[in-house]
Design a protein around this motif. Structure first.
Motif, mmCIF file in Angstrom:
data_model
loop_
_atom_site.group_PDB
_atom_site.id
_atom_site.type_symbol
_atom_site.label_atom_id
_atom_site.label_comp_id
_atom_site.label_asym_id
_atom_site.label_seq_id
_atom_site.Cartn_x
_atom_site.Cartn_y
_atom_site.Cartn_z
ATOM 1 N N ILE A 41 0.820 -1.205 -0.058
ATOM 2 C CA ILE A 41 0.097 0.011 0.098
ATOM 3 C C ILE A 41 0.696 1.362 -0.101
ATOM 4 O O ILE A 41 1.622 1.505 1.028
ATOM 5 C CB ILE A 41 -0.839 -0.074 1.382
ATOM 6 N N GLY A 42 0.721 2.119 -0.934
ATOM 7 C CA GLY A 42 1.410 3.211 -0.940
ATOM 8 C C GLY A 42 3.111 3.295 -0.988
ATOM 9 O O GLY A 42 3.902 4.221 -0.837
ATOM 10 N N ARG A 43 3.370 2.033 -1.707
ATOM 11 C CA ARG A 43 5.096 1.608 -1.652
ATOM 12 C C ARG A 43 5.443 1.892 -0.438
ATOM 13 O O ARG A 43 6.859 1.913 -0.268
ATOM 14 C CB ARG A 43 5.477 2.566 -2.785
ATOM 15 N N GLN A 44 4.838 1.652 0.882
ATOM 16 C CA GLN A 44 5.289 1.693 2.089
ATOM 17 C C GLN A 44 6.232 0.648 2.225
ATOM 18 O O GLN A 44 6.131 -0.717 1.803
ATOM 19 C CB GLN A 44 4.309 1.777 3.252
ATOM 20 N N ASN A 45 7.336 0.823 3.030
ATOM 21 C CA ASN A 45 8.324 -0.136 3.216
ATOM 22 C C ASN A 45 8.909 -0.326 4.602
ATOM 23 O O ASN A 45 8.154 0.476 5.583
ATOM 24 C CB ASN A 45 9.401 0.075 2.568
ATOM 25 N N GLY A 46 9.724 -1.029 4.913
ATOM 26 C CA GLY A 46 10.617 -1.276 6.297
ATOM 27 C C GLY A 46 11.618 -0.379 6.600
ATOM 28 O O GLY A 46 12.235 -0.749 7.563
ATOM 29 N N ASP A 47 12.004 0.611 5.802
ATOM 30 C CA ASP A 47 12.949 1.666 5.986
ATOM 31 C C ASP A 47 13.152 2.019 7.431
ATOM 32 O O ASP A 47 14.199 1.841 8.182
ATOM 33 C CB ASP A 47 13.022 2.670 5.253
ATOM 34 N N VAL A 48 12.051 2.392 8.215
ATOM 35 C CA VAL A 48 12.185 2.824 9.335
ATOM 36 C C VAL A 48 11.333 1.894 10.316
ATOM 37 O O VAL A 48 11.789 1.615 11.618
ATOM 38 C CB VAL A 48 11.493 4.316 9.493
ATOM 39 N N ALA A 49 9.963 1.531 9.870
ATOM 40 C CA ALA A 49 9.126 0.524 10.790
ATOM 41 C C ALA A 49 9.016 1.184 12.103
ATOM 42 O O ALA A 49 8.461 2.173 12.170
ATOM 43 C CB ALA A 49 9.858 -1.037 10.558
ATOM 44 N N CYS A 50 9.426 0.199 13.145
ATOM 45 C CA CYS A 50 9.216 0.813 14.409
ATOM 46 C C CYS A 50 10.492 1.117 14.919
ATOM 47 O O CYS A 50 10.488 1.483 16.343
ATOM 48 C CB CYS A 50 8.602 -0.529 15.266
ATOM 49 N N ALA A 51 11.436 1.447 14.308
ATOM 50 C CA ALA A 51 12.959 1.796 14.848
ATOM 51 C C ALA A 51 13.293 1.123 15.947
ATOM 52 O O ALA A 51 13.889 1.440 16.817
ATOM 53 C CB ALA A 51 12.743 3.473 15.155
ATOM 54 N N HIS A 52 12.954 -0.298 15.832
ATOM 55 C CA HIS A 52 13.334 -1.290 17.215
ATOM 56 C C HIS A 52 14.848 -1.417 16.819
ATOM 57 O O HIS A 52 15.262 -1.503 18.293
ATOM 58 C CB HIS A 52 12.569 -2.466 16.686
ATOM 59 N N TYR A 53 15.346 -1.219 15.920
ATOM 60 C CA TYR A 53 17.125 -1.544 16.101
ATOM 61 C C TYR A 53 17.656 -0.303 16.995
ATOM 62 O O TYR A 53 18.630 -0.507 17.766
ATOM 63 C CB TYR A 53 17.610 -1.043 14.571
ATOM 64 N N GLU A 54 16.991 0.866 17.076
ATOM 65 C CA GLU A 54 17.221 1.742 18.119
ATOM 66 C C GLU A 54 16.484 1.714 19.525
ATOM 67 O O GLU A 54 17.427 2.289 20.443
ATOM 68 C CB GLU A 54 17.277 3.284 17.290
ATOM 69 N N LYS A 55 15.522 1.414 19.447
ATOM 70 C CA LYS A 55 14.614 1.324 20.522
ATOM 71 C C LYS A 55 14.414 -0.087 21.268
ATOM 72 O O LYS A 55 13.602 -0.328 21.934
ATOM 73 C CB LYS A 55 13.359 1.907 20.257
ATOM 74 N N TRP A 56 15.327 -1.002 20.969
ATOM 75 C CA TRP A 56 15.280 -2.285 21.354
ATOM 76 C C TRP A 56 15.123 -2.507 23.011
ATOM 77 O O TRP A 56 14.427 -3.158 23.635
ATOM 78 C CB TRP A 56 16.464 -3.352 20.890
ATOM 79 N N LEU A 57 15.914 -1.635 23.647
ATOM 80 C CA LEU A 57 15.680 -1.523 25.120
ATOM 81 C C LEU A 57 14.721 -0.993 25.473
ATOM 82 O O LEU A 57 13.905 -1.883 26.521
ATOM 83 C CB LEU A 57 16.856 -0.637 25.664
ATOM 84 N N GLU A 58 13.926 -0.277 24.921
ATOM 85 C CA GLU A 58 12.441 0.074 25.608
ATOM 86 C C GLU A 58 11.544 -0.830 25.232
ATOM 87 O O GLU A 58 10.579 -1.244 26.009
ATOM 88 C CB GLU A 58 12.094 1.471 24.875
#
Length: 433
Positions: A41-58
């Motif tokens: 949908i809308g060519r959306q992708n996983g570029d940012v997603a939930c930014a879990h790579y940075e927010k994994w501790l949270e």
């Protein structure tokens, strides 16, 4: 609802759906290409997603705060090997290393899935799952990850939902690589299981235990009692359900499906069935819905068309049918897996949730989880060796072809600010024990 003390309650995610490929040194996958070509949908992708790579501790803190025993996560293959073949990259392994240690430090069991659909684009360019070389590279990748993480993992799943990897993606065209070709689908239907077999053998060679695979199953009901409709439902059941579990537990494919797929299968596939059917330590079941099937009148395989059923539905139009979860657990135990430990590795509901007054009232989802947990525990009471249940999903996330339009999370994610807001369904699990 009383949850047995020895019953694992967990929550699940997948790498491409939450991590954000913009973060860290990760190679392109065929999902990046599929999205860019208009497959989402809308060519959306996983570029940012939930930014879990940075927010994994949270996010680990959220899991601990939810009183979950376990976390089922996946490793992104392109984060370990950008092209699927090179030497493993330290940065990628370091990320999952700290994730596993962080889970253990919070008293959370880490359960790892090695393939949740993010195939390195370099391998897709060489045929992807139609090419048996991909299965061999997958075994190497499994060994790399296990060599670094395996000593601390509670379990390892080789592949998540082979039906989606193969049929949904190569015949129906709904997922990457978006093909609609029976020959491509037939090859992928076998090769993804061969990849599982080679990967499991590689893990076993390293001394790993607790090796399994995760199958998704969907209850197939005929639209009427007409023979043609019952046949359409049986064929759907064969493609979706029986193909994979019979290969894994009996070393053979169901004859009513094989007669249509065999002309397209890889040369020498029969010699690989023993590798596919090697003993496992557990098996996972992902269950969401049922579907209604009617004969399409074409006389052409797979013969059926799906109809809309009368039951309450999720925002994706999936019927809510908790009875199907108990049915499949009992069917697996009775007909295929015997005393092999089983887990419900995914189960959840999409809704169009919104934050109001600082929270999210998703009472419909709470009811969904309550009814499906009750069905799972009823199967356990009936003698099924069911060891645990993982809710899908911890976070609202990139929902594949649906982009960010559908929300499965126990925790709401504002994709603009990456703010996490626990929903009432999160509170439900938090208070189960």
């Amino acid at each position: 609802m009383k949850i047995p003390q020895d019953f694992v309650l967990g929550v699940a995610t997948a790498a491409y759906q939450i991590e954000g490929t913009r973060f860290g040194d990760v190679g392109p996958s065929h999902w990046d290409s599929f999205a860019a070509q208009g497959g989402t949908i809308g060519r959306q992708n996983g570029d940012v997603a939930c930014a879990h790579y940075e927010k994994w501790l949270e996010d680990l803190d959220l899991i601990a705060h939810g009183n979950f025993d376990a976390y089922r996560f996946s490793v992104a293959w392109p984060r370990i090997q950008r092209d699927g073949r090179e030497a493993p990259r330290a940065e990628g392994l370091d990320f999952y290393d700290q994730l596993v240690d962080g889970a253990l430090a919070r008293g959370i069991e880490p359960h790892c899935t090695l393939y949740h659909w993010d195939l390195p684009q370099a391998l897709a360019d060489k045929g992807g799952w139609e090419n048996q070389d991909t299965a061999k590279y997958f075994a190497d990748y499994c060994a790399h990850v296990s060599d670094r993480l395996g000593d601390r993992l509670a379990s390892v799943a080789t592949v998540n939902e082979p039906w989606c990897v193969a049929w949904l993606s190569h015949f129906l065209g709904h997922h990457a690589p978006g093909k609609r070709d029976l020959s491509a689908a037939a090859k992928a239907m076998h090769n993804i299981l061969y990849a599982h077999g080679l990967g499991a053998a590689a893990l076993r060679d390293l001394g790993r235990k607790d090796i399994g695979i995760v199958l998704n199953m969907e209850y197939a009901a005929p639209a009427t009692d007409r023979e043609a409709d019952r046949h359409a439902a049986a064929i759907f059941d064969g493609i979706y359900n029986r193909w994979f579990i019979e290969a894994l537990t009996k070393g053979a494919y169901p004859s009513d499906i094989l007669e249509h797929l065999e002309p397209h299968m890889p040369v020498g596939w029969q010699d690989q069935m023993q590798t596919i059917a090697q003993p496992l330590d557990w098996m996972g079941l992902n269950y969401y819905t049922r579907s209604i099937h009617a004969d399409d009148g074409t006389g052409i395989f797979p013969f059926g068309q799906t109809q809309i059923g009368p039951l309450p539905k999720t925002s994706m139009g999936w019927e809510v049918y908790p009875e199907g979860l108990q049915y499949f657990l009992e069917r697996m135990h009775r007909d295929y897996t015997g005393n092999l430990p089983l887990y419900v590795t995914e189960n959840g509901m999409a809704l169009h949730d919104k934050v109001a007054d600082g929270g999210v009232d998703d009472a419909q989802r709470v009811g969904y989880f309550r009814d499906h947990l009750a069905a799972a525990l009823a199967a356990r009471d009936a003698g099924v060796p069911l060891k645990g249940y993982f809710a899908w999903s911890l976070l609202d996330n990139f929902e594949w072809a649906f982009g960010y339009s559908e929300r499965f999370g126990l925790v709401h994610v504002d994709y603009d600010t990456q703010t996490r807001t626990p929903k009432e369904s999160f509170r439900f699990f938090q208070n189960l024990r």
